[in-house]
Write an enzyme that holds these catalytic residues in place. Sequence first.
Site, PDB file in Angstrom:
ATOM      1  N   CYS A  64     -22.684 -95.488  28.705  1.00 41.03           N
ATOM      2  CA  CYS A  64     -23.187 -94.333  29.452  1.00 41.03           C
ATOM      3  C   CYS A  64     -23.787 -94.748  30.793  1.00 41.03           C
ATOM      4  O   CYS A  64     -23.331 -94.300  31.835  1.00 41.03           O
ATOM      5  CB  CYS A  64     -24.242 -93.604  28.623  1.00 41.03           C
ATOM      6  SG  CYS A  64     -23.619 -92.950  27.068  1.00 41.03           S
ATOM      7  N   GLU A  88     -25.603 -98.207  31.039  1.00 47.74           N
ATOM      8  CA  GLU A  88     -26.167 -99.545  30.928  1.00 47.74           C
ATOM      9  C   GLU A  88     -25.503-100.503  31.927  1.00 47.74           C
ATOM     10  O   GLU A  88     -24.280-100.514  32.057  1.00 47.74           O
ATOM     11  CB  GLU A  88     -25.978-100.095  29.505  1.00 47.74           C
ATOM     12  CG  GLU A  88     -26.568 -99.222  28.415  1.00 47.74           C
ATOM     13  CD  GLU A  88     -25.601 -98.196  27.849  1.00 47.74           C
ATOM     14  OE1 GLU A  88     -25.644 -97.958  26.634  1.00 47.74           O
ATOM     15  OE2 GLU A  88     -24.788 -97.648  28.620  1.00 47.74           O
TER      16      GLU A  88
END
Length: 545
Positions: free
Chosen positions: A464, A466
């Site tokens: 998502c 990171e």
Amino acid sequence: MGNIHTTACGTEPFDKTYCLGYQVHHEDWSPYPRINKLRQDFLDRGYDIDVERLRLVTESYKAHPNAPQKLQAAYAFAHVLENCGIYIYDDDLIVGDIASPVKSAPIYPEFSVNWIIDEIEHHPFEEREHDQFYIRNDSERQEILDLCRWWQGRTLDDYINTRLDDDQLKESEAGKKIFQTNLYHYAGTGHLAIDYARLMRLGFDGLLAQANEKLANLDMHDHEFVTKREFYRAMIIMHSAVKKYIARYAALADEMAGKETDEKRRGELRAIAENCRAVAGGAPKTFWQALQLFNFATMLICVESNGHSISYGRMDQWLYPYYEADMKNHVITKDFALELIEVEYVKLNNPTKLKDAGSMALRNGRGFGGESLTVGGVDRDGNDATNDLTMLLLEASAHTRMMNPWLCVRMHEGTPEELRIKAVECIRAGYGHPKLFNDGPAIKGMMRKGMSLEEARDYCVVGCVEISLPGKEYDWHDAAYRQPAHRQGVLLWRSCLDGREGRHRHLLALRHGSLQPGPQGYRCPGRRTPQPQNRPGHGFRLRSL
């Protein structure tokens, strides 16, 4: 700082307006008929459950019951690649899937099976409220149940649950679901980006040579000798199987070309065969071959690991040398390069993942999910890294408008105006891509993790949001789902409510006294009783204990 400009460009003006918001009624988005057909073919296919991987993996584990775990996994991987069905579909220019037909979800019994048996028998996948999957017939339904029952007591899920103590089991997905880790023992961990640049340099022959050298040079006096020996042996088994698997595609493309009557398609199939032979062992020589190797490697990670958020690194950087050389030598046109990228974008949506109902309730979608592709930003020397591929990868996103890849654009103070505008035009088209990342704080964050400045500048996005360093990090992202409100209730009431007022079942928290206010204030055994302090407008406040 004044506006900074670049000569990097795609096939369209950088300020082209794709549309204002997502359009329901629209003409085909891609300028290439092949892409629009591949995209529609994808949308028209159903979501099936495929039994073949389950069958082959079970055969392999039965054949190697006493092998070390690493070698069991390697033998199973090889058995799948050597025996699974392979397919080349109409209009394909890049081949290779996750050892199953397109959009069919394979089963990974080595991770978990109890939920599969339960859902088939009591909560059929076909009857879910959303994200349904379909078992093709009753014969395969029974085969899935029989094979899964053999795996009971042998899975990663069983291994983990037998090592949780009673309190941990009470709180886990097996109990009151205060935390849930089932995403990673019902399936794989994922959340990684491999070093694609290294793979492109070495090819599978280079990786095999390194593994054989490491194995030959092991020191028997090393206390990790056995573990390392198993690892390198497994690596050799798996990479040798990969070479055979890719060679199978070359043979299939040759066979199909021999039967093809359309001259153009026959030429495409012969090119596919040549590309597969080139990357079955060796390093790619062309842009098309580099994309083909990327697809094989990415799909094979999914075949082995069943993990989501398998991300693609800085594709505009590691793929650019092949684009640049082909353009310089007139091997490829910019238009055909974009068409190949769009073929791959559509293909990246083919892998589907069978998830348990609990995971589906938390994160919907039948794809693997989290497949981020990073473009833009600075290079390792701090210079702007924008190039033609940066623009082409954005154009491909606007032309395909599918769930994958999750396009991420790195921005910094020196980002050219052309890239900023192109990214914004894609965003306001309303199809959900790209995401924007700020190089300044991201690079500082990487350095706080111990990266050098040069390494930090080379970060990519995984999953998502990171940030990670390709090939050098395997972080435990998204390790569990937690319910903070539920946990708060446990701390306050020392137990878990079963949904009815005042009815308590399993004790989950330590007995720590009452937190109910009384004439002596709040009671906490073994400590001085604090007195409530009345402050106008602030209610009660506990003094320091």
